[in-house]
Design a protein around this motif. Structure first.
Motif, PDB file in Angstrom:
ATOM      1  N   HIS A  65      31.559  48.402  37.738  1.00  0.00           N
ATOM      2  CA  HIS A  65      31.917  48.301  39.151  1.00  0.00           C
ATOM      3  C   HIS A  65      32.515  49.583  39.714  1.00  0.00           C
ATOM      4  CE1 HIS A  65      35.992  47.502  37.622  1.00  0.00           C
ATOM      5  NE2 HIS A  65      36.420  47.765  38.850  1.00  0.00           N
ATOM      6  N   VAL A 107      27.741  44.623  43.274  1.00  0.00           N
ATOM      7  CA  VAL A 107      29.124  44.444  42.823  1.00  0.00           C
ATOM      8  C   VAL A 107      29.912  45.722  43.075  1.00  0.00           C
ATOM      9  CG1 VAL A 107      30.613  44.039  40.828  1.00  0.00           C
ATOM     10  CG2 VAL A 107      28.528  42.682  41.111  1.00  0.00           C
ATOM     11  N   HIS A 111      33.270  45.558  45.972  1.00  0.00           N
ATOM     12  CA  HIS A 111      34.483  45.143  45.261  1.00  0.00           C
ATOM     13  C   HIS A 111      35.780  45.710  45.839  1.00  0.00           C
ATOM     14  CE1 HIS A 111      34.341  49.135  43.365  1.00  0.00           C
ATOM     15  NE2 HIS A 111      35.606  48.918  43.055  1.00  0.00           N
ATOM     16  N   PRO A 135      32.277  40.856  49.320  1.00  0.00           N
ATOM     17  CA  PRO A 135      31.696  40.209  48.136  1.00  0.00           C
ATOM     18  C   PRO A 135      31.074  38.877  48.542  1.00  0.00           C
ATOM     19  CG  PRO A 135      34.097  40.064  48.083  1.00  0.00           C
ATOM     20  CD  PRO A 135      33.737  40.925  49.252  1.00  0.00           C
ATOM     21  N   GLU A 140      30.230  38.571  42.374  1.00  0.00           N
ATOM     22  CA  GLU A 140      30.886  39.629  43.153  1.00  0.00           C
ATOM     23  C   GLU A 140      32.332  39.257  43.472  1.00  0.00           C
ATOM     24  OE1 GLU A 140      28.430  40.268  46.629  1.00  0.00           O
ATOM     25  OE2 GLU A 140      26.671  40.593  45.376  1.00  0.00           O
TER      26      GLU A 140
END
Length: 189
Positions: A65, A107, A111, A135, A140
């Motif tokens: 991420h 993702v 994030h 998300p 997510e």
């Protein structure tokens, strides 16, 4: 797929930064998996909205991420790139798309904070493409939530819920409302 191989591909020349990324990402991954383990139905029948989540995908995506931090200027955590730190999400998403990982890219892109809205990008004149970065999928949301408990500048420490809530207020009322919704959904019961 092995996220460590991809991390090594981009971070092999920067051992200090690699260590920061891996340690932080492992903490986020472990918390995300703990959340899934607390909600076993999420992997089979799904949550209240019928959304299911793939545990292996969450583990991989949590490790990747923050892969875009190498492009950013944050010397405190050994980042010596040209971009502002707020850009790491979309830059990491671009990298992951080039690597053929479009779902992992979402993702990375979504994030930051409790998500960033199109209006927030405009209002705060953020140096990122104008769009929503909220998300959406269950995976997510799990990773976005888990990420807030660990700082890359204080590796090994867990951020308290009260401090996370306080930090969210900096981003406005909508951000705290999104955070509270994530808290309710991710409750470890």
């Amino acid at each position: 797929m092995d996220p460590y191989l991809l991390i090594d591909k981009y971070y092999g020349e920067s051992p200090e930064l690699r260590q920061v990324l891996v340690r932080h990402s492992e903490q986020v991954r472990d918390r995300a998996l703990l959340i899934i383990d607390a909600h076993p139905d999420w992997t089979t029948t799904g949550n209240a909205q019928g959304e299911t989540v793939n545990r292996d995908f969450v583990a991989e995506a949590a490790m990747l991420h923050d892969i875009g931090i190498l492009y950013c200027d944050a010397p405190k955590i050994h980042c010596h790139g040209k971009h502002k730190y707020i850009e790491h999400g979309y830059l990491g998403a671009e990298l992951l798309r080039r690597e053929g990982l479009p779902l992992h890219a979402l993702v990375a892109e979504r994030h930051t904070g409790s998500g960033i809205t199109h209006d927030q990008v405009l209002r705060e004149d953020l140096p990122i493409p104008v769009q929503d970065y909220l998300p959406e999928s269950l995976a997510e949301r799990i990773i976005c939530y888990a990420d807030k408990f660990y700082s890359k500048s204080h590796l090994g420490e867990e951020v308290s819920l009260s401090k996370i809530r306080m930090n969210m207020w900096k981003y406005g009322h909508d951000a705290i409302l999104r955070w509270e919704k994530l808290e309710r959904e991710m409750s470890l019961m």
